[in-house]
Design an enzyme around this catalytic site. Structure first.
Site, PDB file in Angstrom:
ATOM      1  N   ARG A 104       0.820  -1.211   0.000  1.00 17.09           N
ATOM      2  CA  ARG A 104       0.000   0.000   0.000  1.00 17.09           C
ATOM      3  C   ARG A 104       0.858   1.268   0.000  1.00 17.09           C
ATOM      4  O   ARG A 104       0.508   2.278  -0.597  1.00 17.09           O
ATOM      5  CB  ARG A 104      -0.895  -0.037   1.230  1.00 17.09           C
ATOM      6  CG  ARG A 104      -1.891   1.092   1.350  1.00 17.09           C
ATOM      7  CD  ARG A 104      -2.373   1.212   2.786  1.00 17.09           C
ATOM      8  NE  ARG A 104      -1.241   1.506   3.673  1.00 17.09           N
ATOM      9  CZ  ARG A 104      -1.281   1.429   4.995  1.00 17.09           C
ATOM     10  NH1 ARG A 104      -2.380   1.039   5.600  1.00 17.09           N
ATOM     11  NH2 ARG A 104      -0.218   1.730   5.718  1.00 17.09           N
TER      12      ARG A 104
ATOM     13  N   PHE B   7      -8.980  -8.604  18.861  1.00 14.11           N
ATOM     14  CA  PHE B   7      -7.690  -7.916  18.749  1.00 14.11           C
ATOM     15  C   PHE B   7      -6.905  -8.396  17.523  1.00 14.11           C
ATOM     16  O   PHE B   7      -6.288  -7.583  16.821  1.00 14.11           O
ATOM     17  CB  PHE B   7      -6.879  -8.168  20.035  1.00 14.11           C
ATOM     18  CG  PHE B   7      -5.435  -7.806  19.947  1.00 14.11           C
ATOM     19  CD1 PHE B   7      -5.027  -6.482  19.985  1.00 14.11           C
ATOM     20  CD2 PHE B   7      -4.461  -8.793  19.820  1.00 14.11           C
ATOM     21  CE1 PHE B   7      -3.681  -6.142  19.887  1.00 14.11           C
ATOM     22  CE2 PHE B   7      -3.117  -8.464  19.723  1.00 14.11           C
ATOM     23  CZ  PHE B   7      -2.730  -7.136  19.758  1.00 14.11           C
TER      24      PHE B   7
HETATM   25  C1  D61 Z   1      -2.120 -10.134  16.141  1.00 18.87           C
HETATM   26  C2  D61 Z   1      -2.460  -8.790  16.245  1.00 18.87           C
HETATM   27  C3  D61 Z   1      -1.586  -7.827  15.838  1.00 18.87           C
HETATM   28  C4  D61 Z   1      -0.373  -8.173  15.289  1.00 18.87           C
HETATM   29  C5  D61 Z   1      -0.037  -9.525  15.159  1.00 18.87           C
HETATM   30  C6  D61 Z   1      -0.926 -10.485  15.600  1.00 18.87           C
HETATM   31  C7  D61 Z   1       1.192  -9.875  14.636  1.00 18.87           C
HETATM   32  C8  D61 Z   1       2.057  -8.912  14.229  1.00 18.87           C
HETATM   33  C9  D61 Z   1       1.734  -7.584  14.332  1.00 18.87           C
HETATM   34  C10 D61 Z   1       0.534  -7.213  14.877  1.00 18.87           C
HETATM   35  C11 D61 Z   1       2.709  -6.555  13.874  1.00 18.87           C
HETATM   36  C12 D61 Z   1       2.243  -5.939  12.588  1.00 18.87           C
HETATM   37  C13 D61 Z   1       3.092  -4.834  12.104  1.00 18.87           C
HETATM   38  C14 D61 Z   1       2.396  -4.186  10.926  1.00 18.87           C
HETATM   39  C15 D61 Z   1       2.539  -2.706  10.910  1.00 18.87           C
HETATM   40  N1  D61 Z   1       3.911  -2.367  10.598  1.00 18.87           N
HETATM   41  C16 D61 Z   1       4.605  -1.456  11.294  1.00 18.87           C
HETATM   42  O1  D61 Z   1       4.136  -0.891  12.236  1.00 18.87           O
HETATM   43  C17 D61 Z   1       6.032  -1.221  10.814  1.00 18.87           C
HETATM   44  O2  D61 Z   1       6.933  -1.214  11.904  1.00 18.87           O
HETATM   45  C18 D61 Z   1       7.321  -2.518  12.321  1.00 18.87           C
HETATM   46  C19 D61 Z   1       8.205  -2.436  13.563  1.00 18.87           C
HETATM   47  C20 D61 Z   1       7.430  -1.967  14.797  1.00 18.87           C
HETATM   48  C21 D61 Z   1       6.284  -2.875  15.121  1.00 18.87           C
HETATM   49  C22 D61 Z   1       5.435  -2.225  16.154  1.00 18.87           C
HETATM   50  C23 D61 Z   1       4.161  -2.956  16.475  1.00 18.87           C
HETATM   51  C24 D61 Z   1       3.108  -2.962  15.585  1.00 18.87           C
HETATM   52  C25 D61 Z   1       1.913  -3.547  15.926  1.00 18.87           C
HETATM   53  C26 D61 Z   1       1.748  -4.136  17.179  1.00 18.87           C
HETATM   54  C27 D61 Z   1       2.824  -4.126  18.089  1.00 18.87           C
HETATM   55  C28 D61 Z   1       4.031  -3.538  17.714  1.00 18.87           C
HETATM   56  C29 D61 Z   1       2.644  -4.661  19.357  1.00 18.87           C
HETATM   57  C30 D61 Z   1       1.444  -5.202  19.727  1.00 18.87           C
HETATM   58  C31 D61 Z   1       0.371  -5.198  18.841  1.00 18.87           C
HETATM   59  C32 D61 Z   1       0.526  -4.686  17.569  1.00 18.87           C
HETATM   60  C33 D61 Z   1       6.129   0.080  10.021  1.00 18.87           C
HETATM   61  O3  D61 Z   1       5.855   1.187  10.803  1.00 18.87           O
HETATM   62  C34 D61 Z   1       5.659   2.393  10.094  1.00 18.87           C
HETATM   63  C35 D61 Z   1       4.762   3.286  10.936  1.00 18.87           C
HETATM   64  O4  D61 Z   1       3.584   2.953  11.050  1.00 18.87           O
HETATM   65  O5  D61 Z   1       5.262   4.256  11.483  1.00 18.87           O
HETATM   66  C36 D61 Z   1       7.503   0.127   9.407  1.00 18.87           C
HETATM   67  O6  D61 Z   1       8.345   0.912   9.818  1.00 18.87           O
HETATM   68  O7  D61 Z   1       7.692  -0.682   8.487  1.00 18.87           O
END
Ligand code: D61
Ligand code: MG
Length: 315
Positions: free
Chosen positions: A208, A281
């Site tokens: 996206r 969630f």
């Molecule tokens: C169930 C529910 C939520 C889930 C899951 C399972 C499994 C994995 C994830 C969430 C993570 C999904 C990440 C997708 C969004 N991508 C980003 O935010 C990128 O950064 C990645 C590194 C930091 C991750 C932080 C994170 C994200 C979601 C969470 C979590 C931690 C903790 C708990 C729940 C959800 C992206 O960020 C850019 C921005 O948005 O600024 C990047 O830099 O590529």
């Protein structure tokens, strides 16, 4: 305007607002917790609501897990920080979370506020149960190490792509599965399925955000793997030019098809969840992602303007 011109989206939006209201009364009273939940709302459009509807115990742990990793990601993403400064911070971040006196200023806007006031996150982290702390520490250590590798390395092959997404999102899946298990309500999910939950979300974002990323100045890193786009263009930026629309859309469809590989694992992961709040969630972000995939597939607009799901459509 958005929602009011679409009456069918009004009810879900009102429901979401009401849910947000109920949730705001359940935050612990201390300053560091107030800061944590306030920050969560400011830095996460998509995850703040779903995190806040979790059970009370898990909610605090996941909120801190999110903020710790968001701070780590803010370091990764800040192109103004020189590599020799950035690498040790990423690699040692998992130790800094234990030290309320540590902080590193970087990022912009709300992200910078988070970084400058990171002591609140540390203090809240130190109040979590040991089991939660251990899970958060381990995932932070592994993610920081993986991010450090990819600061110096480009995403070339599909294997690289899977590996990078594992570090930044698959590991979040591992961590969440451990937190779920630690509360006692869920069986421990397999690493394979937990990883897929993250990969599907991360790959959807990467698809996206093509235009946003390619137009960034200074051009940061691109995450579309060369092994895929080189079948359709000589340079990744060629895809955004109108004369290459046909090949661009073929490449896009290839990318979406690659992301959809993980969908089956995601369904299997979610079907094993027992607690309803945990299910919501997990399922809400997945539904957003599959909706985004549907919207992107065969859609040349991905190369013209930013394609985003409207909030009212998300419920
Ligand atoms: C169930 C529910 C939520 C889930 C899951 C399972 C499994 C994995 C994830 C969430 C993570 C999904 C990440 C997708 C969004 N991508 C980003 O935010 C990128 O950064 C990645 C590194 C930091 C991750 C932080 C994170 C994200 C979601 C969470 C979590 C931690 C903790 C708990 C729940 C959800 C992206 O960020 C850019 C921005 O948005 O600024 C990047 O830099 O590529
Ligand atoms: Mg990042």
């Amino acid at each position: 305007m958005g929602a009011l011109s679409r009456p069918e989206e009004v009810a879900p939006l009102v429901k979401m607002a009401a849910a947000a209201w109920r949730i705001r009364r359940q935050i612990p009273p201390q300053e560091h917790w107030a800061f944590a939940y306030d920050m969560l709302q400011k830095v996460s459009r998509s995850f703040a609501l779903v995190i806040q509807q979790l059970g009370p115990d898990l909610r605090n742990a996941v909120c801190i897990f999110y903020l710790v990793l968001r701070a780590l990601d803010t370091v990764e993403d800040d192109t103004g920080v020189p590599t020799e400064v950035k690498l040790p911070i990423l690699q040692e971040f998992y130790r800094h979370i234990y030290n309320p006196d540590w902080h590193f200023s970087c990022g912009r806007g709300h992200y910078r506020v988070l970084m400058d006031n990171f002591r609140h996150v540390s203090i809240a982290f130190l109040e979590l149960d040991q089991g939660y702390q251990n899970a958060i520490e381990e995932i932070t250590r592994r993610m920081g190490a993986g991010m450090a590798i990819y600061i110096c390395k480009e995403v070339e092959t599909v294997d690289d792509y899977n590996e990078y997404c594992h570090y930044v999102a698959g590991l979040v899946g591992y961590g969440l599965s451990r937190l779920f298990h630690a509360t006692g309500t869920e069986d421990l999910a397999s690493d394979q399925l937990s990883n897929s939950m993250g990969l599907f979300l991360q790959k959807t974002n990467i698809i996206r955000d093509y235009l946003e990323d390619i137009n960034e100045i200074p051009r940061c890193r691109m995450f579309w793997p060369r092994e895929i786009w080189s079948k359709y263009a000589d340079e990744l930026e060629d895809l955004k030019y109108e004369e290459n629309s046909e090949r661009a859309v073929q490449c896009l469809n290839d990318m979406v098809t690659n992301a959809l590989i993980h969908a089956e694992d995601c369904l299997q992961y979610m079907s094993a969840l027992k607690d309803n709040a945990n299910f919501r969630f997990c399922a809400i972000p997945q539904i957003m992602a599959i909706g985004t995939c549907a919207q992107c597939y065969n859609n040349v607009q991905v190369f013209r303007r930013v394609v985003k799901m409207r909030r009212g459509k998300t419920n």
